[in-house]
Design an enzyme around this catalytic site. Structure first.
Site, PDB file in Angstrom:
ATOM      1  N   LYS A   1      14.926  24.780 -14.083  1.00  0.00           N
ATOM      2  CA  LYS A   1      15.004  23.432 -13.597  1.00  0.00           C
ATOM      3  C   LYS A   1      14.631  21.421 -14.314  1.00  0.00           C
ATOM      4  CE  LYS A   1      12.473  20.169 -11.586  1.00  0.00           C
ATOM      5  NZ  LYS A   1      14.217  18.745 -12.554  1.00  0.00           N
TER       6      LYS A   1
ATOM      7  N   GLU B   1       3.048  22.336 -21.355  1.00  0.00           N
ATOM      8  CA  GLU B   1       2.628  21.332 -22.573  1.00  0.00           C
ATOM      9  C   GLU B   1       2.959  19.729 -22.062  1.00  0.00           C
ATOM     10  OE1 GLU B   1       4.005  18.887 -24.714  1.00  0.00           O
ATOM     11  OE2 GLU B   1       6.266  19.413 -25.256  1.00  0.00           O
TER      12      GLU B   1
ATOM     13  N   CYS C   1       6.989  13.519 -26.819  1.00  0.00           N
ATOM     14  CA  CYS C   1       5.564  13.645 -25.929  1.00  0.00           C
ATOM     15  C   CYS C   1       4.490  13.663 -26.775  1.00  0.00           C
ATOM     16  CB  CYS C   1       5.255  15.118 -25.181  1.00  0.00           C
ATOM     17  SG  CYS C   1       6.081  16.414 -26.068  1.00  0.00           S
TER      18      CYS C   1
ATOM     19  N   GLU D   1      -0.045   7.304 -21.674  1.00  0.00           N
ATOM     20  CA  GLU D   1       0.936   7.264 -22.429  1.00  0.00           C
ATOM     21  C   GLU D   1       1.939   6.286 -21.921  1.00  0.00           C
ATOM     22  OE1 GLU D   1       2.708  11.382 -21.244  1.00  0.00           O
ATOM     23  OE2 GLU D   1       2.914  11.586 -23.246  1.00  0.00           O
TER      24      GLU D   1
HETATM   25  P1  NAI Z   1       7.164  14.388 -14.529  1.00  0.00           P
HETATM   26  O1  NAI Z   1       6.932  15.421 -14.776  1.00  0.00           O
HETATM   27  O2  NAI Z   1       6.937  13.649 -13.142  1.00  0.00           O
HETATM   28  O3  NAI Z   1       8.387  15.478 -14.697  1.00  0.00           O
HETATM   29  C1  NAI Z   1       8.987  16.672 -15.566  1.00  0.00           C
HETATM   30  C2  NAI Z   1       9.500  17.200 -14.629  1.00  0.00           C
HETATM   31  O4  NAI Z   1       8.598  17.892 -13.616  1.00  0.00           O
HETATM   32  C3  NAI Z   1      11.068  17.080 -14.138  1.00  0.00           C
HETATM   33  O5  NAI Z   1      12.031  18.243 -14.388  1.00  0.00           O
HETATM   34  C4  NAI Z   1      10.611  17.344 -12.806  1.00  0.00           C
HETATM   35  O6  NAI Z   1      11.674  17.146 -11.390  1.00  0.00           O
HETATM   36  C5  NAI Z   1       9.450  18.025 -12.430  1.00  0.00           C
HETATM   37  N1  NAI Z   1       8.136  17.497 -11.687  1.00  0.00           N
HETATM   38  C6  NAI Z   1       8.308  16.381 -10.738  1.00  0.00           C
HETATM   39  N2  NAI Z   1       7.139  16.720  -9.735  1.00  0.00           N
HETATM   40  C7  NAI Z   1       7.174  18.478  -9.997  1.00  0.00           C
HETATM   41  C8  NAI Z   1       6.346  19.504  -9.344  1.00  0.00           C
HETATM   42  N3  NAI Z   1       5.778  18.340  -8.306  1.00  0.00           N
HETATM   43  N4  NAI Z   1       6.591  20.449  -9.208  1.00  0.00           N
HETATM   44  C9  NAI Z   1       7.028  20.819 -10.230  1.00  0.00           C
HETATM   45  N5  NAI Z   1       8.084  20.527 -10.643  1.00  0.00           N
HETATM   46  C10 NAI Z   1       8.115  19.166 -11.116  1.00  0.00           C
HETATM   47  O7  NAI Z   1       7.629  13.303 -15.004  1.00  0.00           O
HETATM   48  P2  NAI Z   1       8.590  12.090 -14.966  1.00  0.00           P
HETATM   49  O8  NAI Z   1       8.398  11.278 -13.847  1.00  0.00           O
HETATM   50  O9  NAI Z   1      10.149  12.259 -15.402  1.00  0.00           O
HETATM   51  O10 NAI Z   1       7.324  10.421 -16.093  1.00  0.00           O
HETATM   52  C11 NAI Z   1       6.658  10.294 -16.211  1.00  0.00           C
HETATM   53  C12 NAI Z   1       5.636  10.274 -17.153  1.00  0.00           C
HETATM   54  O11 NAI Z   1       5.074  11.335 -17.529  1.00  0.00           O
HETATM   55  C13 NAI Z   1       6.644   9.363 -18.964  1.00  0.00           C
HETATM   56  O12 NAI Z   1       6.338   8.257 -18.036  1.00  0.00           O
HETATM   57  C14 NAI Z   1       5.614  10.492 -19.214  1.00  0.00           C
HETATM   58  O13 NAI Z   1       4.918   9.295 -19.816  1.00  0.00           O
HETATM   59  C15 NAI Z   1       5.430  11.546 -19.194  1.00  0.00           C
HETATM   60  N6  NAI Z   1       6.220  12.473 -19.634  1.00  0.00           N
HETATM   61  C16 NAI Z   1       5.646  13.368 -20.781  1.00  0.00           C
HETATM   62  C17 NAI Z   1       6.900  14.182 -20.851  1.00  0.00           C
HETATM   63  C18 NAI Z   1       6.403  15.002 -22.344  1.00  0.00           C
HETATM   64  O14 NAI Z   1       6.831  15.897 -22.785  1.00  0.00           O
HETATM   65  N7  NAI Z   1       5.258  15.489 -22.174  1.00  0.00           N
HETATM   66  C19 NAI Z   1       8.149  14.544 -20.144  1.00  0.00           C
HETATM   67  C20 NAI Z   1       8.173  13.588 -19.212  1.00  0.00           C
HETATM   68  C21 NAI Z   1       7.337  12.550 -18.643  1.00  0.00           C
END
Ligand code: NAI
Length: 791
Positions: free
Chosen positions: A191, A265, A299, A396
């Protein structure tokens, strides 16, 4: 001539946009909306949501919102395809993955432009970094497909993998997930993030083009609810997730007790440490790559600058000058350095955090305020004089904001670097090689770049310590996440009764003072300790006769033991040879008391003298094996980029909780505790509750074997009660649990607090065979240290 000179001085030249014609045409073809990619074909578009180009604020596509039903169909397709895919020869799988690599490479331009339009990142980055690395990942793993059986003997594919990826490196994260999964014989349902699903859909078209068998790769688009449905699906054997720590934690809880394998991760707040003797000009370029690459939405971004007090003013001045030269604007322009933030909501998140920083009175410097008048842009920003307690120093931000703090001594630098709940990456700048490695070793992070930053390669593992998650992606380290032991499923262990007055015929717990000399106490910090409860419980033989009394430990005892273990952390820094010697000594002292342990086992378990002796002998042999392994579980030097040494070092977790099963009381205890301490961990062990006395007899073996105080702590009592405190405790870095289904689920769910790594089994283990490198791998985490060489 004057004009050229002026141009060189101002570097003010015109736009140089990359053509988006082909991508525009492709998007036009799919104007009606994209469906999901399931079983080798695109489904009809369903409920659609809009996808925007963040640099222009314009809608560029519509994609389907995946439902639980869509996930169900995709998982079924993956399940059906998996045995056939796994049954292909490694060579055949290799060819398929190689074809994916070739086709990605052929479409590099198209994919780069699409990625830039969808995500807002500069074309320079998508073209020169993201997409070439995507191809590199598929090439690298094409090779693994044909080597997997010989290089990972005794293992098999996990099965169907659910993979959830973020928006910051959309196609690269897809490659990091899909390439190893396929190489290892799994099929996937992936996804993509809701902001950036387009390159995944283009990749789906490539899968069709290369003739990848239907069902091997399935892509379902949608938001978090689609991701949650994938996590919850009973047909999924493993979840691999990259994204926020918050969602990672929710996934840890949702998968607890389901038997799903999990790798996470997550976020980071990585330190970028500059010593006084660093080459400051190089460090400035390093900062640009660390925090302004991909607008800081990385990240492992080096978002916390820690600079030696004596170098701070000079570095800040150079940085400010360099910031003035960063070009912000149209991501499709080949000379743009800083593109757009992925979405308005992310821009607002950055602004909110910055407002909080402003309220704290922090000073911001932005060199370039002339942002494009539409789209999501945020200027590169430097915040100096940041107190380590400030919100900007620990949250972050995930934007182009660098927060800077000074330090006086290397010790202070390390303390500041580790002053975070995360542990994804770090960058260390100094011309002194001894200092560089010393600091790299002391920083708690999965990746450390010396005099460099943000280096990635398919051959090196990438992943975090602490709340940055667990598991690695890339190379050999990453592949083991996609294999499991190839052994028949054993039957689940029976639920463990609570020993305290719970089973008929059990003697009730009693006050310790009633039988002070017959009661084995706990073993904490190298000393026998009275349990906090003041109670003991009876250890009975199979006929219900009392064999002895063991202390009834509680949460306070576990806390004391964790504290003692943390204090003994210098064990991890002892030479492997020293640790080996101590373990040999343990084995030798156990051997010297073979008869006594044999009698004890026989009395507790009712085993024949012969069977009991055989368990003691196996335990002695096992202790010798891990003494032998202590200095032989080497790391690796990965073959990554030219002129870089990439060292993969196996480091101990730190403090490990180990909860032993009821059966094979001595052998299971030795099989679990010895590999953990051989690798430098300090342990809080909960031995078999029903047959605790062979573990309490072990105290004197430890006392006489030069095991430093606090390296092994033993708390007897009700296993699942004690396991709960271990799993909840933020001072515990990893937990191994062998017991019943409820206990395993409890440990996994509660570990979500500090995202400690867990290894649980609710099924019977053949302890005669439970030995080897897998135990050492599970007792360590890999730190990759990248060092450039050459002038
Ligand atoms: P997120 O963690 O919500 O999204 C990442 C992925 O997880 C997306 O594909 C999303 O649709 C999916 N997702 C969201 N809720 C889920 C759930 N309950 N169960 C399974 N999958 C789920 O990140 P978001 O909201 O896009 O960004 C928020 C913050 O997260 C950013 O500001 C940043 O600080 C951090 N982030 C960190 C990343 C990294 O690579 N470590 C990447 C993206 C965001």
């Amino acid at each position: 001539m004057g004009v050229i000179k002026d141009i060189l001085r101002t570097m003010d030249y015109g736009p140089s946009p990359e053509s988006s014609e082909h991508v525009g045409g492709w998007l036009e073809e799919h104007k009606a909306g994209f469906g999901h990619f399931i079983n080798g074909a695109f489904t009809k578009p369903g409920d659609l949501f809009d996808i925007f180009n963040p640099a222009r604020g314009e809608r560029i596509a519509r994609v389907s919102q995946g439902s639980a039903k869509d996930i169900d169909v995709a998982v079924a397709a993956a399940r059906k395809a998996q045995p056939k895919w796994a049954a292909l020869s490694g060579f055949e799988r290799s060819k398929h993955i190689y074809a994916l690599a070739r086709h990605v490479q052929k479409r590099e331009r198209f994919l780069s432009v699409l990625e830039t339009i969808d995500n807002g990142k500069p074309i320079r980055e998508s073209r020169d970094i993201d997409i070439p690395l995507v191809a590199r990942h598929f090439y690298h793993h094409a090779g693994w497909a044909s080597l997997i059986d010989s290089e990972f003997p005794g293992t098999k594919p996990v099965g169907v993998c659910g993979q959830i990826i973020p928006w910051n490196f959309p196609l690269l994260m897809l490659a990091w997930k899909i390439a190893p999964a396929l190489a290892a014989g799994n099929t996937v349902v992936l996804k993509p993030a809701e902001f950036t699903p387009l390159t995944a859909l283009a990749f789906a078209a490539i899968c069709v083009e290369t003739g990848l068998p239907p069902g091997v790769v399935n892509i379902v688009t949608g938001d978090g609810t689609t991701g949650a449905a994938l996590v919850a699906h009973a047909g999924v054997d493993k979840i691999a997730f990259t994204g926020s720590t918050e969602v990672g934690r929710a996934i840890r809880k949702a998968t607890a007790g389901t038997g799903k394998k999990l790798s996470l991760e997550l976020g980071g707040k990585s330190p970028f440490v500059v010593f006084e003797d660093a080459d400051l000009d190089s460090a400035v370029e390093g900062v640009v790559d660390a925090i302004w690459f991909n607008q800081g939405q990385v990240c492992c971004a080096g978002s916390r600058l820690l600079v030696a007090e004596g170098a701070a003013d000079a570095l800040y001045a150079k940085l400010r000058a360099r910031m003035a030269n960063l070009r912000i604007g149209d991501p499709l322009d080949k000379s743009t350095d800083v593109g757009a933030i992925v979405a308005p909501i992310q821009l607002e998140r950055i602004r909110r955090l910055m407002r909080q920083g402003e309220e704290e009175g922090l000073e911001f410097f932005c060199a370039n305020d002339s942002l494009p008048d539409r789209g999501c842009f945020y200027p590169p920003t430097l915040v100096t004089g940041v107190d380590p307690a400030s919100v900007l120093a620990h949250e972050e931000i995930f934007g182009p904001v660098l927060v800077a703090t000074t330090f006086r001594t290397p010790d202070e630098a390390v303390a500041l670097a580790n002053n975070t709940r995360y542990g994804l990456a770090a960058s260390v700048w100094t011309e002194n090689v001894n200092r560089a490695f010393e600091v790299a070793a002391r920083i708690k992070a999965g990746v450390v770049w010396i005099n460099s930053t943000n280096m990635f390669d398919a051959a090196a593992g990438f992943g975090g310590y602490r709340e940055s998650g667990f598991g690695r992606e890339g190379g050999r380290e990453g592949l083991s996440e996609y294999r499991i032991a190839d052994e028949p499923k054993s039957k689940p262990n029976a639920s463990r009764p609570l020993r305290l007055n719970a089973s008929p015929g059990l003697a009730p717990a009693r006050n310790l003072d009633e039988a002070p000399d017959r009661t084995a106490k706990l073993y904490v910090g190298g000393k026998q300790a009275r349990p906090d409860s003041g109670y003991s419980y009876a250890v009975l033989d199979p006929a219900g006769r009392e064999v002895g009394l063991a202390g009834l430990g509680n949460r306070k005892d576990i806390r004391n033991a964790v504290e003692a273990a943390a204090k003994a952390s210098s064990w991890g820094a002892a030479t492997a040879h020293n640790r080996a010697q101590v373990l040999y000594y343990v084995a030798e002292n156990l051997a010297a008391r073979e008869d006594e342990f044999t009698r004890r086992l026989s009395a507790m378990t009712g085993a024949s003298a012969r069977a009991a002796k055989s368990e003691v002998d196996a335990s002695i042999r096992r202790a010798f094996v891990y003494a032998g392994y202590a200095d032989k579980f080497d790391g690796a030097v990965h073959a990554t980029r030219s002129r870089f040494v990439t060292l993969a070092m196996n480091e101990p977790w730190g403090v490990m909780g180990i909860v032993c099963p009821n059966d094979s009381p001595l052998l299971a205890f030795v099989s679990l505790v010895m590999p953990a301490i051989a690798m430098g961990n300090c342990v809080v062990a909960v031995p078999s509750a029903s047959h605790a006395l062979s573990a309490t007899d072990f105290y004197s073996v430890l006392d006489t074997s030069d095991v430093p105080a606090g390296v092994v702590n033993i708390v007897t009592g009700e296993a699942n009660v004690l396991a709960k405190t271990l799993a909840e405790h933020d001072g515990v870095d990893a937990v191994w649990y062998v017991g019943d289904i409820e206990g395993a689920a409890q440990v996994e769910a509660l570990s979500a607090g500090n995202l400690k790594a867990t290894w649980t089994s609710a099924a019977a283990i053949d302890w005669a065979k439970a030995e080897g490198r897998e135990f050492l791998r599970r007792a360590t985490q890999v730190k990759n240290i990248w060092t450039p060489y050459g002038e």
